[in-house]
Design an enzyme around this catalytic site. Structure first.
Site, PDB file in Angstrom:
ATOM      1  N   GLU A 112       0.921  -1.377   0.365  1.00 28.97           N
ATOM      2  CA  GLU A 112      -0.254   0.320   0.206  1.00 28.97           C
ATOM      3  C   GLU A 112       0.472   0.948  -0.207  1.00 28.97           C
ATOM      4  O   GLU A 112       0.084   2.245  -0.455  1.00 28.97           O
ATOM      5  CB  GLU A 112      -0.921   0.131   1.303  1.00 28.97           C
TER       6      GLU A 112
ATOM      7  N   GLU B 139      -1.497  -2.241  -9.211  1.00 28.16           N
ATOM      8  CA  GLU B 139      -1.395  -3.574  -8.232  1.00 28.16           C
ATOM      9  C   GLU B 139       0.064  -4.384  -8.779  1.00 28.16           C
ATOM     10  O   GLU B 139       0.854  -4.745  -7.325  1.00 28.16           O
ATOM     11  CB  GLU B 139      -2.669  -4.375  -8.566  1.00 28.16           C
TER      12      GLU B 139
END
Length: 267
Positions: free
Chosen positions: A126, A187
């Protein structure tokens, strides 16, 4: 066809004037300043705290221990001097980091991430989104796509019911052809950047593969990759295994230098 040339010219001009590169060297479109994204991040984090209860005590101490160890390895060149970490009571196995230095972890994730190394995998991932300016790229791409579709409709005279149907198909094409692949590349990139970051903090990068195996076991059925904003769990694990060739030496060097985080589990 010639009526649509101005759209291509506008897109090219914007791309050339706002190009950047990610930490892994991928070209990016970033139309917003860091200050604008930081304001967006702060506003989103405040809203999240209004909607979900914040958890304190042992859970907060555990998550903060892992997060602080990882954020300590963020280069000062990114300009984030302090990271705010919050644990939210929510059963979904989720976490996020926002521009400006805000990290949120849901309690549901602690049922999936079995130890500090697996939790560091998610937190590193993250944080990597922030370092790679993925939020800027995402909102920039969405803004440009929305403007482009509107301009296409005006230039091509696509009005009325038939025009709305064509624009709907164009919008779907933009979503699956541009926005979702962009998100999947984000991602995948965050997986690799985050893996190196956690390794530099002294967390075992090999735990990342087990973390995604846990995610796979708990997640049920997945949509086809081309319809998803994320790569499949199998794709992620394969890429992480390949990246271990880079991450493991970073981990070993960190441990030899005294980076040995000891964040106590809750259970």
């Amino acid at each position: 066809m010639r009526r649509l040339l101005p759209l291509a010219a506008i897109a090219t001009a914007v791309t050339l004037s706002a190009c950047a590169s990610s930490p892994l060297g991928r070209s990016q479109l970033t139309l917003y300043s860091d200050q604008e994204l930081e304001k967006m991040g702060a506003a989103s984090f405040s809203k999240y705290q209004e909607e979900l209860p914040v958890v304190e005590g042992k859970e907060d101490a555990y998550v903060s221990c892992v997060a602080n160890a990882v954020t300590a390895k963020v280069p000062t060149s990114y300009g984030i001097t302090q990271w705010e970490v919050k644990v939210f009571k929510d059963e979904s196995a989720n976490a996020f980091a926002l521009p400006g230095g805000h990290i949120g972890v849901n309690t549901g994730l602690l049922d999936i991430a079995e130890n500090q190394d697996q939790l560091a995998t998610v937190i590193g991932h993250e944080i990597a989104h922030v370092l790679a300016r993925h939020a800027n790229e995402r909102v920039s791409t969405q803004s440009l796509t929305s403007a482009g579709l509107s301009l296409t409709q005006a230039l091509a005279g696509l009005e009325g019911a038939g025009g709305d149907q064509i624009m709907g198909l164009l919008g779907m094409g933009a979503e699956y052809g541009v926005l979702k692949p962009f998100s999947r590349s984000h991602e995948s990139e965050a997986d690799l950047i985050g893996l190196d970051l956690m390794a530099e903090a002294g967390f075992d990068p090999r735990a990342s593969v087990k973390l995604w195996a846990n995610m796979n076991a708990s997640g049920g059925g997945q949509p086809p990759v081309w319809m998803s904003t994320h790569p499949s769990d199998e794709q992620r694990m394969a890429a992480l295994n390949e990246r271990l060739e880079t991450a493991l030496p970073l981990y070993e060097q960190a441990r030899a230098s005294g980076e040995k985080p000891n964040c106590n589990r809750l259970r």
